[in-house]
Design a protein around this motif. Structure first.
Motif, mmCIF file in Angstrom:
data_model
loop_
_atom_site.group_PDB
_atom_site.id
_atom_site.type_symbol
_atom_site.label_atom_id
_atom_site.label_comp_id
_atom_site.label_asym_id
_atom_site.label_seq_id
_atom_site.Cartn_x
_atom_site.Cartn_y
_atom_site.Cartn_z
ATOM 1 N N ILE A 282 0.828 -1.206 0.000
ATOM 2 C CA ILE A 282 0.000 0.000 0.000
ATOM 3 C C ILE A 282 0.864 1.258 0.000
ATOM 4 O O ILE A 282 0.717 2.132 -0.834
ATOM 5 C CB ILE A 282 -0.974 -0.013 1.197
ATOM 6 N N THR A 283 1.766 1.383 0.934
ATOM 7 C CA THR A 283 2.649 2.536 1.014
ATOM 8 C C THR A 283 3.876 2.180 1.838
ATOM 9 O O THR A 283 3.798 1.363 2.748
ATOM 10 C CB THR A 283 1.925 3.762 1.602
ATOM 11 N N TRP A 284 5.002 2.778 1.536
ATOM 12 C CA TRP A 284 6.230 2.421 2.244
ATOM 13 C C TRP A 284 6.550 3.354 3.407
ATOM 14 O O TRP A 284 7.316 2.999 4.282
ATOM 15 C CB TRP A 284 7.409 2.319 1.278
ATOM 16 N N ILE A 285 5.979 4.542 3.446
ATOM 17 C CA ILE A 285 6.176 5.427 4.599
ATOM 18 C C ILE A 285 4.807 5.901 5.073
ATOM 19 O O ILE A 285 3.975 6.317 4.267
ATOM 20 C CB ILE A 285 7.122 6.604 4.291
ATOM 21 N N GLN A 286 4.563 5.790 6.376
ATOM 22 C CA GLN A 286 3.255 6.109 6.934
ATOM 23 C C GLN A 286 3.423 6.971 8.183
ATOM 24 O O GLN A 286 3.395 6.464 9.307
ATOM 25 C CB GLN A 286 2.507 4.829 7.277
ATOM 26 N N PRO A 287 3.610 8.283 8.031
ATOM 27 C CA PRO A 287 3.810 9.142 9.205
ATOM 28 C C PRO A 287 2.584 9.148 10.106
ATOM 29 O O PRO A 287 1.454 9.022 9.643
ATOM 30 C CB PRO A 287 4.075 10.515 8.621
ATOM 31 N N CYS A 288 2.830 9.273 11.406
ATOM 32 C CA CYS A 288 1.717 9.361 12.363
ATOM 33 C C CYS A 288 2.157 10.146 13.582
ATOM 34 O O CYS A 288 3.350 10.365 13.815
ATOM 35 C CB CYS A 288 1.209 7.972 12.736
#
Length: 185
Positions: A170-176
């Motif tokens: 889905i995505t390789w970087i997921q900031p939170c």
């Protein structure tokens, strides 16, 4: 010669204190002290961890649950969930002398599983476009955390994280971001 008894006691006490080696550290973040952390994350999720303070840093290990949404195309959002185990190490970048306010920077590693469409909201056609019902995850994360003590053993945390996921399609970087409480034991 006449010496005042109070003065003699003070001089003897100062001499003893000067000769005895003492390792001083702030009581709020003393080396070896344990801690339990509970946080809520954005996007929706939560984290629980246990850790311990070191000289100018701390370590922690725990579990994270996250719920996110990903677009499969026009007007086709897909919900997915992540269940992760993590471990990290954080260095105290700055702090007040009494350790009421601390700024930490660090990172760690995680592994877990990503579940696609956990609530079965997708149509059969949309489900067929997925290669599986989920995937194994692993990666690294960078983290910045601000800690403010409300009392001697209770602090509030504000964190920003940038997990880099090596296996998610889905995505390789997921900031939170997260907001939580830490209880020092």
């Amino acid at each position: 010669m006449f010496f005042h008894k109070g003065l003699v006691k003070q001089v003897l006490l100062m001499a003893v204190l000067a000769l005895v080696p003492v390792s001083a550290s702030a009581q709020r973040t003393a080396k070896g002290q344990g801690m339990i952390t509970l946080t809520g994350t954005y996007p929706l999720g939560g984290e629980i961890s246990y850790g311990g303070y070191l000289n100018s840093s701390f370590w922690e290990a725990g579990a994270i649950g996250l719920f996110r949404t990903h677009s499969l195309g026009e007007d086709s959002p897909m919900d997915y969930a992540q269940a992760l185990a993590f471990g990290d190490w954080m260095y105290r970048l700055a702090g007040t002398r009494n350790r009421v306010l601390n700024l930490y920077i660090g990172g760690g590693a995680f592994l877990g599983y990503e579940f696609y469409d956990p609530w079965n909201k997708l149509t059969e056609g949309q489900k067929e476009s997925l290669s599986s019902s989920g995937t194994f995850l692993y990666g690294i994360l960078g983290k910045l955390q601000l800690q403010l003590f409300l009392s001697r053993s209770l602090s509030i945390l504000l964190s920003a994280e940038a997990p880099v996921n090596f296996t998610s399609p889905i995505t390789w970087i997921q900031p939170c971001g997260s907001l939580g409480l830490r209880l020092d034991l």
